[in-house]
Design an enzyme around this catalytic site. Structure first.
Site, PDB file in Angstrom:
ATOM      1  N   ALA A 312       5.251  -2.329 -10.520  1.00  0.00           N
ATOM      2  CA  ALA A 312       4.878  -3.412 -11.229  1.00  0.00           C
ATOM      3  C   ALA A 312       3.602  -3.439 -12.067  1.00  0.00           C
ATOM      4  CB  ALA A 312       4.766  -4.459 -10.259  1.00  0.00           C
ATOM      5  N   HIS A 313       3.736  -3.846 -13.300  1.00  0.00           N
ATOM      6  CA  HIS A 313       2.617  -3.902 -14.274  1.00  0.00           C
ATOM      7  C   HIS A 313       1.845  -5.181 -13.755  1.00  0.00           C
ATOM      8  CE1 HIS A 313       0.836  -3.358 -18.363  1.00  0.00           C
ATOM      9  NE2 HIS A 313       0.480  -4.394 -18.154  1.00  0.00           N
ATOM     10  N   HIS A 314       0.825  -4.781 -12.958  1.00  0.00           N
ATOM     11  CA  HIS A 314       0.164  -5.663 -12.264  1.00  0.00           C
ATOM     12  C   HIS A 314      -1.026  -5.180 -11.590  1.00  0.00           C
ATOM     13  CE1 HIS A 314      -0.709  -8.694  -9.002  1.00  0.00           C
ATOM     14  NE2 HIS A 314      -0.130  -9.627  -9.569  1.00  0.00           N
TER      15      HIS A 314
END
Length: 394
Positions: A312-314
């Site tokens: 996840a781009h997180h």
């Protein structure tokens, strides 16, 4: 954030029984209150609303977990001299909708929310203007007329006061749309107000017609179909968190289907008619696609199903726990954590990713942000349909 709370509140109201049966109602209420507690602090003074904390440009230049951030905590606000009708009206909608959620649980708290919602709506109306202080992040593309209608609709639902219904009928500016998102609320208001039309308020017929138009523009077998459906069957409007349109459409289709069934009505699209079961089937198909019934044979929800996303781009998910006082070099942070082609050390359980492209292709890479970035409003719009599907299959 406000749209997340509004839609989560709608789910808590409309799907209360289903969420209760799933054992998730208290979790939903807790999530809503996390947001509304913040909004109460952000609206501590009349005609002023704090709308953002942080410098988004500098924040984006650093890949670091929130607990270790050293970027400026710049505060942005709207007030009498710097209006922001969209933000004020959406926050009013969130507080009005959530006041209904808490009305029977904590009357004092619910009254505080409703009073703030009334003041914010008045402020949004009397100080009209778009706030672009957060651009190029979350700029308003659709203007503020949809937010004013949306806020008035929720305030009427919460108060049943004629002043809000009169605004809806006499002052609001209508539009036909084929999406429901954080920036464009018309379809949500139209579905919400259709219930009042079916109850007998003929002055709201136009909103019911616009709700029908929304459905007709999306259903693949409608003669008025306008939007793109991927070869695998997913609604696709644009790259970058496209799943928000998937869950948003599923949510509105399911709510509207319930309304149609309750009043024994159908949607007429030219020479075709669609009943509630047709809308529910499309909503189910969209949610099934996200959970694994797609050409990739994979889930787009972290921690669930077959081959779920792991990158996840997180920031909080992808950066491991650090010492509280550890100093991080922002330029070095991307090489250290962002570009590492390994699963995130912290699982962002339940988050729905931005999703595949128009050809059903998905790349589970942190740097493919249009596909792997999660958004709170993607999930808030999924809660209701998932609760309904869970109840049907219990």
């Amino acid at each position: 954030m406000a749209f997340t709370v509004t839609t989560l509140s709608w789910a808590a109201i409309f799907y209360q029984k289903e969420l209760q049966a799933a054992g998730e109602l208290e979790n939903v209420r807790s999530a809503i209150k996390w947001g509304t507690d913040y909004f109460l602090k952000a609206t501590s003074r009349k005609n002023r609303l704090y709308v953002q904390v942080g410098d988004p440009v500098l924040d984006h230049d650093c890949w670091i977990r929130p607990e270790n951030m050293k970027t400026p905590r710049t505060v942005l606000q709207i007030d009498g001299s710097t209006p922001g009708t969209e933000i004020a009206a959406e926050t009013a909608a969130a507080m009005a909708a959530s006041s209904i959620v808490f009305r029977r649980l904590d009357r004092t708290y619910a009254r505080r929310l409703l009073n703030k919602a009334k003041l914010l709506f008045q402020f949004a109306k009397s100080h009209k203007g778009s706030f672009d202080g957060e651009c190029p992040f979350y700029c308003s593309f659709s203007g503020y007329n949809d937010e004013l209608l949306w806020a008035a609709s929720w305030l009427y639902m919460a108060t049943r006061r004629s002043v809000y219904l009169n605004y809806i009928k006499e002052e609001s500016i209508p539009a036909s749309v084929n999406e429901f998102s954080w920036d464009l609320k018309y379809a949500g208001a139209q579905v919400l107000l259709s219930e009042l039309y079916f109850q007998g308020d003929q002055d709201l017929e136009n909103f019911k017609n616009e709700a029908d138009s929304f459905v007709c523009s999306i259903l693949p077998d409608s003669p008025y179909h306008q939007v793109f459906i991927t070869p695998g069957g997913m609604l696709y409007l644009r790259s970058g968190a496209n799943t928000q349109y998937v869950t948003g459409t599923a949510f509105l289709f399911d709510v509207y289907a319930e309304t149609l069934a309750k009043h024994n009505q159908k949607v007429v699209c030219g020479d075709k008619q669609f009943d509630s079961s047709h809308l529910q089937a499309f909503a189910k198909q969209q949610m099934d696609y996200l959970l694994g019934n797609n050409p990739q044979g994979r889930s787009y929800m972290v921690g669930f199903g077959n081959k779920p996303p792991t990158q996840a781009h997180h920031r909080g998910a992808s950066v491991p726990k650090l010492a509280p006082n550890e100093v991080v070099s922002c330029p070095m942070s991307f090489g250290k954590w962002f570009r590492r082609d390994v699963p995130n050390p912290n699982e962002l359980t339940g988050a729905i990713m931005g999703g595949p492209d128009r050809n059903d292709f998905f790349e589970d890479k942190r740097w493919t942000s249009s596909m792997t970035e999660p958004c709170t409003y993607v999930n808030s719009l999924a809660v209701g349909p998932l609760a309904k599907l869970a109840s049907r299959h219990a």
